[in-house]
Design a protein around this motif. Structure first.
Motif, short mmCIF file in Angstrom:
data_model
loop_
_atom_site.label_atom_id
_atom_site.label_comp_id
_atom_site.label_asym_id
_atom_site.label_seq_id
_atom_site.Cartn_x
_atom_site.Cartn_y
_atom_site.Cartn_z
N THR A 176 0.82 -1.21 0.00
CA THR A 176 0.00 0.00 0.00
C THR A 176 0.85 1.26 0.00
O THR A 176 0.33 2.36 -0.13
CB THR A 176 -0.92 0.02 1.24
N ASP A 177 2.15 1.12 0.14
CA ASP A 177 3.08 2.25 0.16
C ASP A 177 3.42 2.64 -1.28
O ASP A 177 4.05 1.87 -2.01
CB ASP A 177 4.35 1.86 0.92
N ASP A 179 5.51 4.81 -2.46
CA ASP A 179 6.95 4.92 -2.71
C ASP A 179 7.58 3.55 -2.91
O ASP A 179 8.45 3.38 -3.77
CB ASP A 179 7.64 5.65 -1.56
N ALA A 180 7.13 2.58 -2.13
CA ALA A 180 7.68 1.22 -2.27
C ALA A 180 7.32 0.64 -3.63
O ALA A 180 8.16 0.00 -4.29
CB ALA A 180 7.14 0.32 -1.15
N VAL A 181 6.09 0.85 -4.07
CA VAL A 181 5.67 0.36 -5.38
C VAL A 181 6.50 1.03 -6.48
O VAL A 181 7.00 0.38 -7.41
CB VAL A 181 4.17 0.62 -5.61
N ARG A 182 6.66 2.35 -6.38
CA ARG A 182 7.42 3.08 -7.39
C ARG A 182 8.88 2.60 -7.44
O ARG A 182 9.45 2.44 -8.52
CB ARG A 182 7.36 4.58 -7.13
N ARG A 183 9.48 2.36 -6.28
CA ARG A 183 10.87 1.89 -6.26
C ARG A 183 11.02 0.54 -6.96
O ARG A 183 11.97 0.32 -7.72
CB ARG A 183 11.37 1.79 -4.81
N LEU A 184 10.08 -0.36 -6.70
CA LEU A 184 10.16 -1.69 -7.33
C LEU A 184 10.01 -1.59 -8.85
O LEU A 184 10.78 -2.19 -9.61
CB LEU A 184 9.07 -2.60 -6.76
N LEU A 185 9.01 -0.83 -9.30
CA LEU A 185 8.78 -0.73 -10.74
C LEU A 185 9.94 -0.03 -11.44
O LEU A 185 10.35 -0.42 -12.54
CB LEU A 185 7.47 0.01 -11.02
#
Length: 345
Positions: A176-177, A179-185
């Motif tokens: 749900t974070d 920033d975490a999703v953006r970092r992974l992608l």
């Protein structure tokens, strides 16, 4: 008895080190260890311990990350025969050990070499992908994820692992974070693990594109992917000695309609290159039909359009340069193209 002790009637010499340390109760019985002996060895304070239902760790200490992963696969893998999970044999050392199961999610991304994911031992759970019809329940640190069709696994450190796009989708589903999703992608694309279109396709199939924080990350991903692809296109032209085109232009008929934007255009030869950076979100066929209509319109005007994908630029740049060079050389054999107005995009 220690975890290195050969068990009769079938010794463990042919198994890898981790396979000597993590075995199912069915495998132990096939090596001559009775159920009562297994229970005795796994008693509190004993030399063995039950890692998962039906899976035994043959030492008393905490499991390593490798043992956790192998245990998760032993727990979820389809049995090769009733009660006996698939296992390597001396005459088939390269035979797949685990059938119908593969590591996915954050654990898979860590195995693929991502730096934005936690270390394996710090993960609360390990996601394992199995066919939808398998009768399995999540337990302990293993979370079972079902899918109508398993992707072809990739082998990483000897383990079957979901391809990066699928592992990303399974990981993002639990995050749900933003920033975490953006970092992974972003790492998936910058690190050269996969192309944006493959990621977006998996996210769309997982019905994750309705989540605002995922959509925002995808927009950044697509922009990142296009920038990288454009840089590769510039490199291709210069490294393989192609004549300089005009970059990022719009074409129009004189006093007429807009014909479309192009990434590179050679006016004298009437040859165009367009990067196919589609990131399908809904109907891929409809998106492709837009490309096809544009291409047909330009080619009716005598303009040759070469579509290049980011993946081809990454994996076979020399071959793509040869395709463009061939189109440029063939220009002299074609009828002159219609006059078009070239404008900066």
């Amino acid at each position: 008895m220690t975890h290195n002790t050969p068990l009769s009637p079938r010794p463990l010499r042919h198994l890898s080190d981790v396979h000597r340390r993590v075995l199912t109760t069915a495998q132990l019985r096939s090596h001559g260890v009775a159920a009562t002996e297994i229970a005795e060895q796994c008693r509190p304070g004993g030399p063995w311990q039950q890692l998962l239902p039906g899976v035994v760790l043959l030492h008393p200490g905490p499991p390593t990350s490798e043992e956790r992963l192998h245990g998760a696969l032993l727990f979820t893998a389809r049995e090769s025969a009733p009660g006996v999970p698939a296992q390597p044999t001396p005459d088939s050392p390269h035979r797949p050990v685990y059938a119908d199961a593969m590591i996915t999610g954050l654990a898979a991304l860590t195995l693929h070499g991502f730096s934005a994911t936690p270390p394996l031992l710090s993960l609360d759970h390990v996601d394992v992908l199995v066919p939808r019809m398998r009768r399995l329940r999540s337990t302990s640190y293993v979370r079972v994820l079902r899918t109508p069709a398993l992707p072809a696994p990739e082998t990483v450190t000897g383990l079957p692992v979901a391809p990066v796009p699928r592992a990303l989708a399974d990981a993002v589903a639990d995050l749900t974070d933003a920033d975490a999703v953006r970092r992974l992608l972003t790492e998936a694309v910058r690190g050269g693990h996969c192309e944006p279109a493959a990621v977006v396709r998996e996210l769309n199939q997982a019905k994750l594109l309705a989540r605002p924080h995922v959509v925002d990350a995808v927009d950044s991903l697509v922009a990142e992917g296009r920038a990288i692809a454009e840089d590769r296109l510039y490199r291709m032209v210069h490294e393989y000695g192609l004549p300089d085109p005009v970059w990022n232009v719009d074409l129009r008929l004189p006093g007429g309609p807009h014909l479309g934007g192009l990434d590179a255009y050679w006016p004298e030869q009437a040859v165009a290159v367009e990067l196919d950076t589609r990131a399908p979100r809904q109907d891929e066929d409809a998106l492709w039909s837009e490309y096809a209509r544009k291409r047909e319109h330009l080619e009716r005007l005598g303009i040759t359009v070469v579509y290049v994908t980011p993946k081809k630029l990454r994996n076979s740049m020399e071959q793509q340069a040869a395709v463009v060079r061939t189109a440029l050389m063939a220009a002299g054999d074609r009828d002159p193209a219609a006059y078009v107005v070239v404008l900066p995009r």
